[in-house]
Design a protein around this motif. Structure first.
Motif, PDB file in Angstrom:
ATOM      1  N   LYS A  16      -1.904  -3.073 -23.324  1.00  0.00           N
ATOM      2  CA  LYS A  16      -2.312  -1.951 -22.470  1.00  0.00           C
ATOM      3  C   LYS A  16      -2.888  -2.453 -21.160  1.00  0.00           C
ATOM      4  N   ALA A  17      -3.746  -3.473 -21.240  1.00  0.00           N
ATOM      5  CA  ALA A  17      -4.374  -4.019 -20.035  1.00  0.00           C
ATOM      6  C   ALA A  17      -3.316  -4.633 -19.128  1.00  0.00           C
ATOM      7  N   ARG A  18      -2.347  -5.317 -19.712  1.00  0.00           N
ATOM      8  CA  ARG A  18      -1.271  -5.930 -18.926  1.00  0.00           C
ATOM      9  C   ARG A  18      -0.501  -4.859 -18.158  1.00  0.00           C
ATOM     10  N   GLU A  19      -0.209  -3.768 -18.821  1.00  0.00           N
ATOM     11  CA  GLU A  19       0.532  -2.679 -18.173  1.00  0.00           C
ATOM     12  C   GLU A  19      -0.282  -2.063 -17.032  1.00  0.00           C
ATOM     13  N   ARG A  20      -1.591  -1.858 -17.261  1.00  0.00           N
ATOM     14  CA  ARG A  20      -2.469  -1.323 -16.211  1.00  0.00           C
ATOM     15  C   ARG A  20      -2.518  -2.265 -15.017  1.00  0.00           C
ATOM     16  N   ASN A  21      -2.656  -3.566 -15.292  1.00  0.00           N
ATOM     17  CA  ASN A  21      -2.740  -4.552 -14.209  1.00  0.00           C
ATOM     18  C   ASN A  21      -1.445  -4.598 -13.403  1.00  0.00           C
ATOM     19  N   ARG A  22      -0.303  -4.566 -14.095  1.00  0.00           N
ATOM     20  CA  ARG A  22       0.981  -4.585 -13.407  1.00  0.00           C
ATOM     21  C   ARG A  22       1.140  -3.343 -12.535  1.00  0.00           C
ATOM     22  N   MET A  23       0.718  -2.198 -13.050  1.00  0.00           N
ATOM     23  CA  MET A  23       0.829  -0.946 -12.314  1.00  0.00           C
ATOM     24  C   MET A  23      -0.017  -1.001 -11.033  1.00  0.00           C
ATOM     25  N   MET A  24      -1.227  -1.534 -11.147  1.00  0.00           N
ATOM     26  CA  MET A  24      -2.122  -1.597  -9.996  1.00  0.00           C
ATOM     27  C   MET A  24      -1.599  -2.589  -8.960  1.00  0.00           C
ATOM     28  N   LYS A  25      -1.071  -3.729  -9.406  1.00  0.00           N
ATOM     29  CA  LYS A  25      -0.526  -4.702  -8.462  1.00  0.00           C
ATOM     30  C   LYS A  25       0.686  -4.133  -7.738  1.00  0.00           C
ATOM     31  N   THR A  26       1.486  -3.351  -8.447  1.00  0.00           N
ATOM     32  CA  THR A  26       2.641  -2.711  -7.826  1.00  0.00           C
ATOM     33  C   THR A  26       2.185  -1.702  -6.774  1.00  0.00           C
ATOM     34  N   ARG A  27       1.126  -0.959  -7.071  1.00  0.00           N
ATOM     35  CA  ARG A  27       0.588  -0.002  -6.098  1.00  0.00           C
ATOM     36  C   ARG A  27       0.122  -0.715  -4.834  1.00  0.00           C
ATOM     37  N   VAL A  28      -0.524  -1.874  -5.003  1.00  0.00           N
ATOM     38  CA  VAL A  28      -0.988  -2.647  -3.852  1.00  0.00           C
ATOM     39  C   VAL A  28       0.203  -3.078  -3.001  1.00  0.00           C
ATOM     40  N   LYS A  29       1.235  -3.605  -3.653  1.00  0.00           N
ATOM     41  CA  LYS A  29       2.417  -4.071  -2.924  1.00  0.00           C
ATOM     42  C   LYS A  29       3.101  -2.928  -2.185  1.00  0.00           C
ATOM     43  N   ASN A  30       3.270  -1.790  -2.844  1.00  0.00           N
ATOM     44  CA  ASN A  30       3.935  -0.648  -2.216  1.00  0.00           C
ATOM     45  C   ASN A  30       3.138  -0.109  -1.031  1.00  0.00           C
ATOM     46  N   ALA A  31       1.817  -0.051  -1.181  1.00  0.00           N
ATOM     47  CA  ALA A  31       0.976   0.439  -0.089  1.00  0.00           C
ATOM     48  C   ALA A  31       1.030  -0.520   1.096  1.00  0.00           C
ATOM     49  N   THR A  32       1.073  -1.819   0.818  1.00  0.00           N
ATOM     50  CA  THR A  32       1.164  -2.818   1.878  1.00  0.00           C
ATOM     51  C   THR A  32       2.495  -2.690   2.614  1.00  0.00           C
ATOM     52  N   LYS A  33       3.569  -2.491   1.856  1.00  0.00           N
ATOM     53  CA  LYS A  33       4.885  -2.303   2.476  1.00  0.00           C
ATOM     54  C   LYS A  33       4.890  -1.057   3.359  1.00  0.00           C
ATOM     55  N   ALA A  34       4.252   0.005   2.895  1.00  0.00           N
ATOM     56  CA  ALA A  34       4.185   1.238   3.680  1.00  0.00           C
ATOM     57  C   ALA A  34       3.425   1.006   4.982  1.00  0.00           C
ATOM     58  N   LEU A  35       2.360   0.215   4.929  1.00  0.00           N
ATOM     59  CA  LEU A  35       1.594  -0.089   6.138  1.00  0.00           C
ATOM     60  C   LEU A  35       2.443  -0.904   7.114  1.00  0.00           C
ATOM     61  N   HIS A  36       3.156  -1.894   6.605  1.00  0.00           N
ATOM     62  CA  HIS A  36       4.006  -2.699   7.478  1.00  0.00           C
ATOM     63  C   HIS A  36       5.106  -1.843   8.118  1.00  0.00           C
ATOM     64  N   ALA A  37       5.632  -0.901   7.362  1.00  0.00           N
ATOM     65  CA  ALA A  37       6.654   0.002   7.912  1.00  0.00           C
ATOM     66  C   ALA A  37       6.059   0.882   9.005  1.00  0.00           C
ATOM     67  N   ALA A  38       4.828   1.351   8.791  1.00  0.00           N
ATOM     68  CA  ALA A  38       4.164   2.183   9.800  1.00  0.00           C
ATOM     69  C   ALA A  38       3.874   1.368  11.057  1.00  0.00           C
ATOM     70  N   ILE A  39       3.483   0.106  10.884  1.00  0.00           N
ATOM     71  CA  ILE A  39       3.230  -0.764  12.037  1.00  0.00           C
ATOM     72  C   ILE A  39       4.520  -0.976  12.816  1.00  0.00           C
ATOM     73  N   ALA A  40       5.621  -1.168  12.088  1.00  0.00           N
ATOM     74  CA  ALA A  40       6.910  -1.388  12.743  1.00  0.00           C
ATOM     75  C   ALA A  40       7.359  -0.157  13.530  1.00  0.00           C
ATOM     76  N   SER A  41       6.985   1.024  13.070  1.00  0.00           N
ATOM     77  CA  SER A  41       7.389   2.256  13.757  1.00  0.00           C
ATOM     78  C   SER A  41       6.467   2.613  14.931  1.00  0.00           C
ATOM     79  N   ASN A  42       5.358   1.880  15.105  1.00  0.00           N
ATOM     80  CA  ASN A  42       4.400   2.104  16.195  1.00  0.00           C
ATOM     81  C   ASN A  42       3.804   3.504  16.193  1.00  0.00           C
TER      82      ASN A  42
END
Length: 86
Positions: A16-42
């Motif tokens: 259960k903990a492994r699944e929670r940790n993987r889910m949270m790390k994925t959220r971090v990665k996706n949010a970071t990608k969204a920020l980089h996309a927003a930066i690219a769009s100015n």
């Protein structure tokens, strides 16, 4: 596979903990990608919202010890610098 009742329970908990940790790390990665996309769009408004979102997610991950607090602080700092350049 373990045979003791406590070891079986510990194994279930670790899955259960492994699944929670993987889910949270994925959220971090996706949010970071969204920020980089927003930066690219100015788009300043999108960057501000994305940065706020990434900061919140990273702080939450650090508070739950999914990522080290210094790693979270470093990532937030670097993302803030990148977003302030536009």
């Amino acid at each position: 596979m373990a045979n003791h009742k406590s070891a079986l329970k510990r194994h279930r908990q670790s899955l259960k903990a492994r699944e929670r940790n993987r889910m949270m790390k994925t959220r971090v990665k996706n949010a970071t990608k969204a920020l980089h996309a927003a930066i690219a769009s100015n788009d300043n408004e999108a960057v501000a919202n994305a940065l706020k979102n990434v900061t919140s997610i990273l702080d939450k991950a650090a508070s739950k010890k999914i990522v080290h607090w210094r790693t979270a602080a470093r990532k937030i700092s670097r993302l803030s610098v990148a977003s302030n350049k536009i």
